[in-house]
Enzyme design. Structure first.
Site, PDB file in Angstrom:
ATOM      1  N   GLU A   1       0.784  -1.235   0.000  1.00 26.02           N
ATOM      2  CA  GLU A   1       0.000   0.000   0.000  1.00 26.02           C
ATOM      3  C   GLU A   1       0.819   1.290   0.000  1.00 26.02           C
ATOM      4  O   GLU A   1       0.378   2.295  -0.539  1.00 26.02           O
ATOM      5  CB  GLU A   1      -0.937  -0.006   1.216  1.00 26.02           C
TER       6      GLU A   1
ATOM      7  N   SER B   1     -21.958 -28.052 -25.065  1.00 27.43           N
ATOM      8  CA  SER B   1     -22.734 -27.802 -26.289  1.00 27.43           C
ATOM      9  C   SER B   1     -23.803 -26.732 -26.143  1.00 27.43           C
ATOM     10  O   SER B   1     -24.476 -26.416 -27.126  1.00 27.43           O
ATOM     11  CB  SER B   1     -23.376 -29.109 -26.760  1.00 27.43           C
TER      12      SER B   1
END
Length: 807
Positions: A129, A410
């Protein structure tokens, strides 16, 4: 008397020159002055520009005002008491009717002194940070200006704030992205930096930051992810917790396995930063392995489907940037969702009755692997009305409806055909692709015309010879669709899928002929969005979980969801017409039990790890998937042997769940037929074959003989009742009488060749019958397999293979 001579240094004046003042030409300050030249007059547009003296004055005045404002702000803004977020409130989630789904946000926070936090864990947070925390000032003006500009211009949020500023935001202010909050943050951070030590600020930051899993502070996060106190964290574990600070929800690799790659990249960034700062030896860094976090321990109030719904809604809110996850975690929001309470209950009941109630994990080990997920959307509005995430959020924390690690199989094939119609595509020999176009459906037939060598296997290794696209869709023939994807262009296929609603960043969304078989890993929710676009005649309305978000008396703006015509109505409707045939005659006949006209597609993933059924009526779209996963290791597993069946296909349990849910969800409405606008030629029967003799009738007792599975033969034709891609035009096979109905068997010339049935049976779409499950119909196939997409004189629809070889 002569004129006096002018004083030295004076230029004689031309007597014809008009009088002037002392500053004009010839004056002391003018061009006639000693050694000076008169300034040019500012003419034209230049007169509108300020002089450098004016500009300098303005800059000095602005600096004075800014300086005064900073001084005034510093004097006027005091360090406030802790904000309400330091004791986070609850968010309330509501069904669409206003009744409560769940309440979350109970505070999970335990403050610890900095001395109890291992130094390597502190350094990991700094590496993630603010690497210059100990040497820099409390604020970063450049980052502040950048963030303010992005906020003001609507370019989104960008932090870049120091740890001091983040601590101020966490503890004293809030997460809202406004200029007013940014200004306060600036002055409070400056004051705090002057009055408090760096250690004090870092300790406060680590105790107030949100890490996900409802954990505030490093101690709560250590327990939530690793089940230990913060003092026992390793460097690797501390680096992962530091990773979460950047995106607490998205980087949880347990709850969001699809984000694992991004989370690991961020974790590596943290460790590499520690090495650069000299906080971690390179050799130790090289030996560090990713520390897998523990399972999510859900709150009791989020049991059943509630936890799945809440997490999906949170993810939607954060992903759409309605609120960021830290702001949402502050609580106090009242969120009314689109979830229909009655339909949600219907979905759960359908899964329980059709699948969960039949599992016996004590007797069948494969039953331990079974998972299910489903989503239901109103296609006209895009509202998610129901979602099934799993058996129980407190037992199976990963939402099966939103995960992205199973192939869609499919169920992707309709997108290939939709792309063909959308792009007016043609076969290799120049014939327009319609439902009646003839392709060669032989097993392992090499795809032609592409740059990649690919010879796909059909399910069950079956060769179908020459068949129509409609029949290939009914039977989910891989060879046909792989060739069609190349004929259309795989890049066009991908674009159409994206237009329909499949996210572009879907895992394994790779362009190539194999994509036609559904190798990508879209979520159930993503596929429901895409099928909803087909159901709404090609118009895509972005899905939503949220009707309204309010806090106090203020409503939070929601993003626009303007419908767009993603593909032409002709492309969508022609695709729908074939999917109707899949339900009427193909692999999805179990959906007929819903009692409503439906269009759908089955799918079975590689190694049977997943089985899908995606289908819709004109006013409700639902996708159901079964998935195999080891409950202990989380690895994806095959479903062989589950529920006592050798194979699990999309036309089985998923289609039955779909039918049971749809029947109940729509019981108050009359069946509605599809209104379709088809592409030219789509409704016409295919061309007759070169042979004219009908095939001989096959004795009923030979219907299940393996020798009668489709293989290329010569001669033979479907005569009389023309088979139009799986739909009988000349006659209907009602072979399963007495309450049973053969919805899958083929007829030759409109004739029932041996249908026998029981009083309760139904042919599940395999055309072979199963004793008490319906009538048996058979047929033979004629014609020889021609080249790709050619009409080689074969039949346009062969017999159906056994159900074990269908998806």
């Amino acid at each position: 008397m002569s004129d006096q001579s002018p004083p030295g240094g004076w230029t004689p004046r031309d007597p014809d020159t008009p009088p002037h003042d002392g500053n004009g030409p010839g004056g002391p300050g003018g061009p006639g002055g000693p050694g000076k030249q008169a300034p040019r007059r500012r003419t034209g547009p230049r007169r509108l520009l300020p002089t450098w003296r004016t500009a300098l004055g303005a800059v000095l005045l602005l600096a004075l005002l800014i300086g005064g404002g900073l001084v005034a702000g510093y004097l006027l803004v005091d360090i406030p008491p802790a904000n309400a977020a330091a004791t986070a409130q609850s968010n309330v989630y509501l069904y669409s009717d206003g009744s409560q789904i769940a309440r979350d946000g109970e505070v999970n926070r335990v403050n610890v002194p900095l001395s109890q936090i291992p130094l390597t864990v502190q350094e990991a947070v700094l590496a993630a940070e603010d690497r210059d925390f100990y040497s820099e000032r409390a604020v970063d003006p450049k980052a502040m200006v950048r963030a303010a500009w992005n906020t003001a211009t609507g370019k989104g949020t960008q932090s870049g704030s120091t740890i001091t500023q983040q601590y101020v935001k966490n503890y004293y202010l809030g997460q809202e992205q406004t200029l007013k909050r940014k200004a306060k943050e600036f002055f409070i951070a400056v004051k705090l930096g002057r009055e408090k030590s760096k250690a004090y600020i870092l300790e406060g930051y680590l105790n107030t930051s949100y890490f996900g899993r409802n954990a505030y502070g490093i101690q709560a996060a250590s327990q939530a992810y690793y089940g230990k106190d913060v003092g026992s964290l390793t460097t690797a574990e501390g680096a992962y917790l530091a990773t979460l600070l950047n995106s607490p929800s998205a980087f949880d690799v347990v709850s969001h396995p699809q984000s694992r790659t991004r989370a690991l990249a961020r974790w590596n960034y943290v460790l590499d930063g520690m090495v650069k700062k000299g906080w971690l030896p390179a050799a130790e860094r090289a030996a560090t392995r990713f520390p897998e976090p523990g399972k999510v321990r859900a709150a009791a109030g989020l049991s059943g489907q509630r936890g799945y719904l809440v997490e999906a809604i949170k993810e939607f809110i954060v992903d759409r940037k309605i609120l960021d996850d830290k702001t949402l975690a502050e609580g106090g929001y009242r969120i009314r969702t689109t979830i229909d309470r009655r339909r949600q209950a219907d979905f759960v009941e359908a899964v329980d009755d059709q699948m969960l109630g039949k599992l016996d994990p004590e007797t069948r080990k494969a039953d331990r692997l079974v998972r299910a997920g489903g989503v239901s959307i109103d296609p006209a509005t895009g509202k998610v009305v129901a979602m099934y995430g799993g058996v129980d959020y407190t037992r199976q924390y990963v939402n099966n409806a939103t995960r992205h690690d199973y192939q869609v199989a499919s169920t992707f094939k309709p997108f290939v055909f939709a792309a063909a119609v959308e792009n007016d595509s043609r076969t290799q020999d120049g014939r327009r692709i319609t439902p009646n176009t003839i392709y060669n459906g032989d097993n392992k037939r090499p795809v032609t015309g592409g740059r990649i060598r690919f010879a796909p296997e059909n399910e069950g290794q079956i060769s179908y010879g020459n068949i129509t696209v409609n029949t290939a869709t009914d039977l989910s023939v891989n060879a046909v669709y792989a060739q069609m994807a190349v004929d259309v262009g795989t890049a066009r296929v991908k674009k159409t899928a994206i237009d329909l609603g499949v996210p572009e960043d879907t895992p394994n969304f790779v362009v190539g002929p194999a994509m036609a078989l559904g190798t990508l890993q879209a979520s159930v929710l993503d596929m429901t969005q895409a099928y909803a676009t087909l159901a709404d005649h090609g118009r895509r309305t972005p899905y939503t979980f949220v009707e309204e978000i309010a806090k106090g008396g203020d409503k939070i703006p929601l993003p626009e969801r303007t419908p767009v015509q993603a593909i032409s109505r002709e492309a969508a409707d022609t695709t729908t017409s074939m999917l109707v045939s899949v339900v009427d005659n193909g692999t999805g006949t179990a959906a007929l039990a819903a009692g409503h006209p439906a269009a759908g597609k089955t799918g079975t993933g590689e190694l049977d790890r997943s089985a899908w059924f995606a289908a819709y009526t004109p006013n409700l779209v639902t996708v159901v998937a079964m998935m195999g996963q080891d409950p202990d290791t989380g690895t994806l597993e095959s479903l062989y042997g589950a529920l006592g069946e050798s194979r699990i296909g999309g036309g089985g349990y998923p289609a039955r769940i779909w039918a049971a849910y749809t029947k109940t969800a729509l019981e108050a409405t009359d069946p509605v037929d599809f209104e379709l606008d088809l592409q030219p030629g789509a409704a016409q029967p295919p061309p007759p074959s070169s042979q004219s003799n009908p095939p001989p009738e096959t004795p009923d007792e030979d219907a299940q003989s393996p020798s009668l599975r489709p293989t290329p033969t010569s001669g033979g034709q479907d005569n009389g009742g023309q088979d139009n891609g799986g739909r009988t035009q000349g006659g209907r096979d009602n072979g399963g009488q007495d309450g049973g109905r053969d919805n899958g068997g083929r007829t030759q010339g409109g004739q029932d060749n041996g249908g026998t049935g029981s009083s309760t049976g139904q042919d599940d779409g395999d055309g072979t019958g199963r004793g008490d499950e319906g009538g048996t119909t058979t047929g033979t196939q004629g014609g020889t397999g021609g080249p790709a997409g050619s009409d080689g004189g074969g039949v346009v629809g062969g017999p159906r293979p056994p159900s074990a070889f269908l998806e």
